[in-house]
Motif scaffolding. Structure first.
Motif, PDB file in Angstrom:
ATOM      1  N   PRO A 187      15.271  42.077  26.438  1.00  0.00           N
ATOM      2  CA  PRO A 187      15.124  43.479  26.040  1.00  0.00           C
ATOM      3  C   PRO A 187      14.655  43.621  24.597  1.00  0.00           C
ATOM      4  CG  PRO A 187      17.442  42.906  26.438  1.00  0.00           C
ATOM      5  CD  PRO A 187      16.629  41.722  26.820  1.00  0.00           C
ATOM      6  N   ARG A 189      14.546  45.673  21.132  1.00  0.00           N
ATOM      7  CA  ARG A 189      15.313  46.665  20.378  1.00  0.00           C
ATOM      8  C   ARG A 189      14.379  47.707  19.773  1.00  0.00           C
ATOM      9  NH1 ARG A 189      16.213  46.751  14.884  1.00  0.00           N
ATOM     10  NH2 ARG A 189      15.131  44.757  14.790  1.00  0.00           N
ATOM     11  N   GLY A 193      13.821  50.350  26.006  1.00  0.00           N
ATOM     12  CA  GLY A 193      13.502  50.391  27.426  1.00  0.00           C
ATOM     13  C   GLY A 193      12.440  49.385  27.837  1.00  0.00           C
ATOM     14  N   ASP A 575      29.632  36.706  27.099  1.00  0.00           N
ATOM     15  CA  ASP A 575      29.669  38.166  26.971  1.00  0.00           C
ATOM     16  C   ASP A 575      28.883  38.597  25.736  1.00  0.00           C
ATOM     17  OD1 ASP A 575      31.294  38.505  29.173  1.00  0.00           O
ATOM     18  OD2 ASP A 575      33.108  38.121  27.996  1.00  0.00           O
ATOM     19  N   ALA A 576      28.286  39.765  25.836  1.00  0.00           N
ATOM     20  CA  ALA A 576      27.562  40.281  24.675  1.00  0.00           C
ATOM     21  C   ALA A 576      28.385  41.375  24.021  1.00  0.00           C
ATOM     22  CB  ALA A 576      26.209  40.810  25.091  1.00  0.00           C
ATOM     23  N   GLN A 580      25.685  45.489  20.239  1.00  0.00           N
ATOM     24  CA  GLN A 580      24.330  44.955  20.336  1.00  0.00           C
ATOM     25  C   GLN A 580      23.616  45.456  21.587  1.00  0.00           C
ATOM     26  OE1 GLN A 580      23.856  40.688  20.021  1.00  0.00           O
ATOM     27  NE2 GLN A 580      21.632  40.906  19.861  1.00  0.00           N
ATOM     28  N   LEU A 581      24.363  45.568  22.693  1.00  0.00           N
ATOM     29  CA  LEU A 581      23.736  46.091  23.908  1.00  0.00           C
ATOM     30  C   LEU A 581      23.232  47.508  23.661  1.00  0.00           C
ATOM     31  CD1 LEU A 581      26.037  44.729  26.760  1.00  0.00           C
ATOM     32  CD2 LEU A 581      23.928  43.773  25.824  1.00  0.00           C
ATOM     33  N   GLU A 583      22.241  48.733  20.779  1.00  0.00           N
ATOM     34  CA  GLU A 583      21.016  48.622  19.992  1.00  0.00           C
ATOM     35  C   GLU A 583      19.816  48.283  20.874  1.00  0.00           C
ATOM     36  OE1 GLU A 583      21.891  47.119  15.503  1.00  0.00           O
ATOM     37  OE2 GLU A 583      22.053  45.600  17.042  1.00  0.00           O
ATOM     38  N   LEU A 584      20.102  47.532  21.931  1.00  0.00           N
ATOM     39  CA  LEU A 584      19.019  47.116  22.828  1.00  0.00           C
ATOM     40  C   LEU A 584      18.743  48.158  23.908  1.00  0.00           C
ATOM     41  CD1 LEU A 584      19.948  43.356  23.335  1.00  0.00           C
ATOM     42  CD2 LEU A 584      18.156  44.304  21.868  1.00  0.00           C
ATOM     43  N   ASN A 585      19.535  49.262  23.880  1.00  0.00           N
ATOM     44  CA  ASN A 585      19.342  50.323  24.867  1.00  0.00           C
ATOM     45  C   ASN A 585      19.544  49.874  26.305  1.00  0.00           C
ATOM     46  OD1 ASN A 585      18.394  52.803  23.337  1.00  0.00           O
ATOM     47  ND2 ASN A 585      17.164  51.127  22.468  1.00  0.00           N
ATOM     48  N   ILE A 586      20.501  48.976  26.488  1.00  0.00           N
ATOM     49  CA  ILE A 586      20.816  48.600  27.860  1.00  0.00           C
ATOM     50  C   ILE A 586      22.319  48.611  28.057  1.00  0.00           C
ATOM     51  CG2 ILE A 586      18.782  47.125  28.230  1.00  0.00           C
ATOM     52  CD1 ILE A 586      20.625  44.708  27.732  1.00  0.00           C
ATOM     53  N   LYS A 587      22.736  48.681  29.319  1.00  0.00           N
ATOM     54  CA  LYS A 587      24.146  48.440  29.627  1.00  0.00           C
ATOM     55  C   LYS A 587      24.256  47.569  30.867  1.00  0.00           C
ATOM     56  CE  LYS A 587      26.462  51.838  31.720  1.00  0.00           C
ATOM     57  NZ  LYS A 587      27.062  53.170  31.979  1.00  0.00           N
ATOM     58  N   THR A 588      25.403  46.906  30.988  1.00  0.00           N
ATOM     59  CA  THR A 588      25.595  46.064  32.164  1.00  0.00           C
ATOM     60  C   THR A 588      26.179  46.924  33.269  1.00  0.00           C
ATOM     61  OG1 THR A 588      27.768  45.451  31.361  1.00  0.00           O
ATOM     62  CG2 THR A 588      25.956  43.979  30.810  1.00  0.00           C
ATOM     63  N   LEU A 589      25.916  46.535  34.502  1.00  0.00           N
ATOM     64  CA  LEU A 589      26.396  47.339  35.631  1.00  0.00           C
ATOM     65  C   LEU A 589      27.804  46.904  36.040  1.00  0.00           C
ATOM     66  CD1 LEU A 589      23.156  47.383  37.801  1.00  0.00           C
ATOM     67  CD2 LEU A 589      24.007  49.101  36.208  1.00  0.00           C
TER      68      LEU A 589
END
Lengths: 589, 589
Positions: A187, A189, A193, A575-576, A580-581, A583-589
């Motif tokens: 991903p 930053r 997206g 694990d992250a 930081q996630l 900042e990277l504009n993502i999330k885990t499901l």
């Protein structure tokens, strides 16, 4: 614990020899073992070059002797002393003619008892070895493998540099590989997206170097594929990647087989005769059931479909009337090695490749012995035996099915039989170029043709007009180098004309929009003067594995991943951080 | 379009010379330009080695001549012909003594008009250059740079291999770097919710190689940092990474400066005298306001705080009474080059580094000219001029502030002044080792000490007991190599004792749990016999940039990223497939 404090090593442990007798040396390394024998302490000191025996004598240095009495396995020490000729020489040891009488000992670091033994035959689980890889890498075999790896990389770089190839680095943070395996994504930053992909190979970049005029490119480079793992696959692997301009297939093959010759000679002192033999894809499949044939032994596939057509054995006659085939291998002269029970286990083996059964004929002192003989008339049987050159002592094994399954099962069976007969010699190296590959193969899942190699492979000139009408018959200007059943590498002459490249993409079922999205910049690049070019990529890990006589690429990789793509030592992946996630504009499901 | 059809190149265009006269040659390359002059077509044919003039004469081959009339820029052609001595030689051209009279011409590929010119002074935006990088890389300067890069990599590999270093690959899919910059993360498909990180450096792995007994390791390797970009930073960059066992700082410095000497000699034929001079961190800051001092010119910082203490100029006296400092540089002999307007712009310049103003004194024919002179009594002025050796023709520039700001602004100012005076000679190479770094620096944001280099750097033995009591005074066994104001690389002797390593982590503010989570396996590894070791890492891109005389690392990277970490050619990073994100168990926000 003591420090070096300016003390300098003078020799490696493994390199002290008869020529050093009388000299004062300083050695540093790890205590392999240490024991007090008759008032002297004998210590085997190990470094990357080998082991040297140190003797601590209280008459030489009381202080050193007293420290030496407390040495444990894997302690790190520095020793100063005089080299003496040994009373009783040890011919099994490189340094067996000498020993060092120590005048000084410094304990640089202690060691707790290591969780694995530092010896090659430690017999612990691979998971434990990987958890303590830094100890596992102390083993002589692992050190030998990584030294060999370094050596092979040097040979390759020297050869290619001498031949005017330039090593040029290509990006790791790049675009997904269209038509490739599954990509690893990264991903971004800065561009929310959006994702980079790690390269599966530098294929497009190396072709662009040719567009740039770089003529002869190479790179020893990490590549990435997010696929399920096998013994000879890793999520990250290393390629020797090459590309040349103004060449045809003969040029690429000729320069690359000379490289292979040099690798074998310089790395393991094996002579490879050139030219390396070639076999067409079709012949490889017909004879060996595989496009990665192992040529160290015979047991070639033989087609008997025409003979058994309409014969009394229903399995055979049904197959031939359904457009399937009946083929066999003659395990020549080894009939006695295979009991009925053995043959049953071979039948189980071929079933894992989709075969429904394994018919067999033995010829022993009593004549033909076979459960299917009674279904075959005399003439049919004779024709079969004639064709396979059946003689007393032979075992003939048959599979009847679709070609695909027959090839796959008999192809693996001949290797399995050879393995059981101990015919797979590690120090025999049978190289072969497989050529005349089909350009496409049909993908049942996607219901379309996909590229057998990749979509940049050039069709043969004489097959060009079949691109739209008979894609299945188009052959490629492609070549794979195979060693003992392993693909060492593969390459091709590339398409260099943007019109032909468009036709290729369309044959793969893409429309203009998809082509522009996926390959737009390549099509664009091809408009500005692209030279004829071609290249090849070799699996570096696999080459080193085979040169090292190993059966698993993890044996030639310092820190490999396990089958589930994790590292027992670092616990990667892990694990992250939530921040930081974000900042990277993502999330885990 | 025509094909090679077995035609073989005999020479590179740039290598045909006077010794080839009379020979038949086959050349292949790109049309640089082509024009019809007096019934002959003259074509400049270009390949990676240079340009050769081809003459098409209809009396030699009508067919070739007629095809040649239609040649356009960047067409890819093959030419067969005889080498002739030129009537009018061109001394500006490597091949200026000869020309090739063509008997055969094949047009291998056409070219549309390229969107950028294939010449060094094309003067188009860098964005356009990067979008058409494959054309940009046709420029002689870019080819020269990448050839140099290849050459430097070979020099490094040869030198290190000769000195028994082994190149061993380390993983790219690994654990986040604790105490590092921001990591790039890679979601794991097989381990849902977990992430790999791309390595910021192989630091921990190379130390583990030392634990393994690999003694001397190196790698030319890609590393990754997700930081905001500057001219000499890229998200992915290449390091020359080295580590050695059983060494102290002198050993590392000695072997590495010999490498540097060899690089300069073999790559650009420049002699570097050894030993490279050294300067302590403290002296570098005091004299040059920087730990990356540019030593090609003087203008050293001079502290006048003691003189101006309590003087009549309030800015100076206030500063000194607040524990700040007043320092200056003497731009010796260049007074005439700086008008008041110039000095104003220098004042603006230092303000960008946080200085509040720039006081100045000029000494010209009329004596001292300065807006601050009236606030200073004669004795103070004299003392200042004595200390800075102020003579007619000098310009003295002062900043008063906290040391941090004074160093930063005057440090940059001296370089800026030198730049304006054209004193920064590209072909002058002033190398210096900066040593005696502080182990820690205080992080105002995190309210704790952080490692100046990294947490594995060893404190100096004599400072060890200050680790808990006076961390700010602990000096490190660290060394940076600096060239002309650029840090080429940095390294250190490492901590190799697990107790000291624990104390170091605690000094950084971690508790046991955090230490185990982040560094557990390293602490564990250190228990099993770790040798004294140390190493260094060089910025490979930056070294090549400086050797090439370039000011931007993008000039020595084939496919670099822009300031927003994207690639205008491939459009990476790009959108990801929904299906793939699902497989990876992530979604975008």
């Amino acid at each position: 614990m003591e420090t070096l404090n300016g003390l300098k090593r003078t020799h490696y442990c493994g390199n002290v020899g008869i020529e050093d007798i009388g000299k004062e040396v300083v050695l540093m390394g790890w205590v392999q073992k240490s024991r007090n024998l008759g008032g002297l302490v004998f210590t085997d000191l190990r470094d990357i070059e080998g082991i040297c025996q140190i003797v601590f004598d209280k008459d030489i240095s009381k202080e050193a002797f007293e420290k030496a009495e407390k040495l444990g396995s894997e302690y790190v020490i520095a020793v100063k002393g005089i080299v003496h000729e040994r009373q009783s020489k040890n011919p099994n040891m490189k340094t067996g003619d000498i020993e060092v009488f120590a005048s000084e000992l410094r304990i640089l670091n202690k060691s707790e008892t290591p969780p694995i033994y530092i010896k090659d035959d430690d017999d612990v689980s691979e998971n434990l070895r990987l958890k303590y890889r830094y100890l596992d890498l102390r083993k002589p075999s692992m050190q030998k493998n990584l030294i060999l790896r370094h050596k092979v990389a040097n040979i390759v770089r020297n050869y290619l540099s001498e031949n005017r190839f330039l090593e040029i680095e290509t990006p790791f943070l790049t675009k997904p590989t269209p038509e490739g395996a599954r990509d690893y994504l990264v991903p971004s930053r800065v561009n929310p997206g959006k994702f980079y992909a790690l390269p599966q190979s530098p294929q497009i970049f190396k072709q662009l170097f040719m567009v740039s005029g770089f003529d002869r490119y190479f790179q020893i480079v990490k590549c990435f594929r997010d696929e399920d793992l096998r013994a000879d696959r890793q999520p990250e692997f290393t390629q020797i990647d090459c590309e040349m301009s103004f060449v045809d297939m003969e040029d690429v093959i000729s320069i690359m087989e000379k490289m292979m010759q040099r690798i074998f000679k310089e790395a393991i002192n094996v002579d490879i005769n050139l030219p390396i033999p070639r076999i067409s894809y079709k012949e490889a499949m017909e004879k060996y059931g595989s496009d990665k044939p192992d040529l160290r032994f015979g047991f070639e596939l033989i087609n008997v479909s025409d003979i058994v057509k309409g014969c009394g054995f229903k399995v055979f006659s049904d197959a031939t009337s359904n457009g399937k085939s009946v083929r066999c291998i003659n395990v020549k002269g080894y009939e006695k090695e295979f009991t009925r029970k053995n043959i049953s286990s071979l039948e189980e083996f071929v079933k894992t490749y989709g075969a429904k059964g394994l018919a067999w004929i033995k010829i022993n002192q009593e004549g033909v012995v076979s459960p299917i003989a009674k279904f075959l008339d005399e003439d049919t049987l004779k024709q079969i035996l004639d064709r396979v050159d059946g003689k007393e002592g032979d075992l003939i094994l048959f599979v009847a099915d679709k070609d695909e399954i027959v090839f796959d099962s008999l192809g693996h069976l001949r290797v399995e039989v050879a393995k059981r007969l101990n015919l797979l010699k590690k120090d025999e190296y049978k190289l072969v170029w497989v050529v005349d590959f089909p350009l496409f193969e049909y993908d049942e899942e996607e219901k379309r043709y996909v590229a057998k190699h990749h979509p940049f492979t050039s069709p043969k000139d004489e097959d060009l007009e079949k691109l739209e009408t008979n894609p299945q018959d188009v052959r490629a200007k492609a070549y794979d180098l195979v060693l003992n059943g392993f693909e060492l590498g593969g390459g091709s002459i590339r398409i260099y004309n943007s019109d032909v490249q468009m036709r290729m993409f369309k044959a793969l079922g893409f429309n203009e929009e998809q082509i522009n999205e996926k390959f737009g910049f390549l099509i664009e690049a091809f408009k500005y003067g692209t030279p004829p070019h071609g290249g090849i990529a070799f699996g570096f890990d696999r080459i080193v594995m085979l040169l090292a006589g190993e059966e698993n690429i993890r044996q030639v990789i310092a820190f490999p991943k396990t089958q589930n793509a994790s590292c027992p030592m670092t616990n990667a992946p892990s694990d992250a951080d939530e921040k930081q996630l974000q900042e990277l504009n993502i999330k885990t499901l």
